[in-house]
Design a protein around this motif. Sequence first.
Motif, PDB file in Angstrom:
ATOM      1  N   ALA A   1     -73.517  32.610  23.026  1.00 33.33           N
ATOM      2  CA  ALA A   1     -73.792  32.744  21.597  1.00 33.33           C
ATOM      3  C   ALA A   1     -74.943  31.882  21.107  1.00 33.33           C
ATOM      4  CB  ALA A   1     -72.530  32.401  20.795  1.00 33.33           C
ATOM      5  N   GLY A   2     -75.371  30.893  21.888  1.00 37.51           N
ATOM      6  CA  GLY A   2     -76.455  30.030  21.432  1.00 37.51           C
ATOM      7  C   GLY A   2     -76.720  28.930  22.431  1.00 37.51           C
ATOM      8  N   SER A   3     -77.734  28.125  22.140  1.00 38.73           N
ATOM      9  CA  SER A   3     -78.093  27.037  23.045  1.00 38.73           C
ATOM     10  C   SER A   3     -78.821  25.939  22.291  1.00 38.73           C
ATOM     11  CB  SER A   3     -78.983  27.552  24.188  1.00 38.73           C
ATOM     12  OG  SER A   3     -80.251  27.955  23.694  1.00 38.73           O
ATOM     13  N   VAL A   4     -78.896  24.778  22.923  1.00 39.20           N
ATOM     14  CA  VAL A   4     -79.704  23.667  22.427  1.00 39.20           C
ATOM     15  C   VAL A   4     -80.324  23.000  23.647  1.00 39.20           C
ATOM     16  CG1 VAL A   4     -77.826  21.951  22.457  1.00 39.20           C
ATOM     17  CG2 VAL A   4     -79.748  21.669  20.880  1.00 39.20           C
ATOM     18  N   THR A   5     -81.555  22.521  23.484  1.00 37.69           N
ATOM     19  CA  THR A   5     -82.270  21.908  24.598  1.00 37.69           C
ATOM     20  C   THR A   5     -82.898  20.609  24.145  1.00 37.69           C
ATOM     21  OG1 THR A   5     -82.788  24.092  25.515  1.00 37.69           O
ATOM     22  CG2 THR A   5     -84.089  22.226  26.323  1.00 37.69           C
ATOM     23  N   GLY A   6     -82.736  19.551  24.942  1.00 37.39           N
ATOM     24  CA  GLY A   6     -83.318  18.265  24.608  1.00 37.39           C
ATOM     25  C   GLY A   6     -83.975  17.618  25.816  1.00 37.39           C
ATOM     26  N   LEU A   7     -84.800  16.624  25.551  1.00 33.75           N
ATOM     27  CA  LEU A   7     -85.430  15.817  26.588  1.00 33.75           C
ATOM     28  C   LEU A   7     -85.515  14.381  26.083  1.00 33.75           C
ATOM     29  CD1 LEU A   7     -89.293  16.117  26.434  1.00 33.75           C
ATOM     30  CD2 LEU A   7     -87.857  17.450  24.885  1.00 33.75           C
ATOM     31  N   LYS A   8     -85.693  13.444  26.995  1.00 32.32           N
ATOM     32  CA  LYS A   8     -85.811  12.047  26.595  1.00 32.32           C
ATOM     33  C   LYS A   8     -87.285  11.652  26.486  1.00 32.32           C
ATOM     34  CE  LYS A   8     -82.936  10.003  29.572  1.00 32.32           C
ATOM     35  NZ  LYS A   8     -82.047   8.937  30.115  1.00 32.32           N
ATOM     36  N   ILE A   9     -87.604  10.933  25.414  1.00 29.04           N
ATOM     37  CA  ILE A   9     -88.961  10.447  25.177  1.00 29.04           C
ATOM     38  C   ILE A   9     -88.892   8.994  24.723  1.00 29.04           C
ATOM     39  CG2 ILE A   9     -89.754  12.750  24.478  1.00 29.04           C
ATOM     40  CD1 ILE A   9     -89.844  11.635  21.554  1.00 29.04           C
ATOM     41  N   ASP A  10     -90.048   8.328  24.719  1.00 27.33           N
ATOM     42  CA  ASP A  10     -90.178   7.029  24.057  1.00 27.33           C
ATOM     43  C   ASP A  10     -90.717   7.292  22.658  1.00 27.33           C
ATOM     44  OD1 ASP A  10     -89.282   5.065  25.847  1.00 27.33           O
ATOM     45  OD2 ASP A  10     -91.107   5.269  27.035  1.00 27.33           O
ATOM     46  N   PHE A  11     -90.022   6.792  21.645  1.00 27.54           N
ATOM     47  CA  PHE A  11     -90.424   7.055  20.265  1.00 27.54           C
ATOM     48  C   PHE A  11     -90.655   5.753  19.523  1.00 27.54           C
ATOM     49  CE2 PHE A  11     -89.248   7.745  15.738  1.00 27.54           C
ATOM     50  CZ  PHE A  11     -90.273   8.607  15.405  1.00 27.54           C
ATOM     51  N   ASP A  12     -91.765   5.715  18.785  1.00 24.45           N
ATOM     52  CA  ASP A  12     -92.129   4.563  17.965  1.00 24.45           C
ATOM     53  C   ASP A  12     -92.184   5.029  16.514  1.00 24.45           C
ATOM     54  OD1 ASP A  12     -93.216   2.416  16.659  1.00 24.45           O
ATOM     55  OD2 ASP A  12     -95.056   2.321  17.851  1.00 24.45           O
TER      56      ASP A  12
END
Length: 220
Positions: A74-85
Amino acid sequence: MYYKGFYAFEHKTPVPAVIRNYTEDDFTELINIQSEAFPPPYPSELWWNREQLLNHTTLFPEGALCVEVNGELAGSVTGLKIDFDRESTAHTWAEVTANGYITTHKPDGNTLYIADVCVRPKYRKLGLGKELIQSLYHVVVEQKLERLLGAGRMPGYHKQAPEMTAEQYLGNVVSGEIIDPVITFLLRCGRTPIGVAADYLEDEESCNYAALMEWRNPFR
């Protein structure tokens, strides 16, 4: 790996659902869902392709989640890890996600970045988008990250663009004067705006703007 069984509600009726990591067996259906969730004028070339999905499940499978309802994807979500400032928030979707291929994923990053979330239109009243995003909150906590971050489309902005800036539009959504189908939804999911990104994504409805929104890990 992630697995969560729960009941979604279709009106007053409980409906069995599962959130789990997606795999190569799901790729064809995930692409079909993208076409249903993001119809024109959203650019079709921005729908997932098989190479991108393979990268998602290979580089960071913990951030590649889907939801099933009665056995149907029915659906999906996708993430990744980053360095955020927080002092340097300007970026585009293409830059931060490597055009959806997530080769920018940093295993030691401090932030989980949402590359995409989508739900089949026929399932959008079941609250599945919120469940998917909250599942990524679980990943943030489990991996001891600082935040969940993502840039939300502002599809209602094109109607207001002649009268106000993107920043003013976002402020009016936060104050409740305007209801935006994406930004209002993200507020209900617990996300907080931290700025507006210009030229974030080719998106006529949002005039290429997006609202940068975070969820801070309460255990950090």
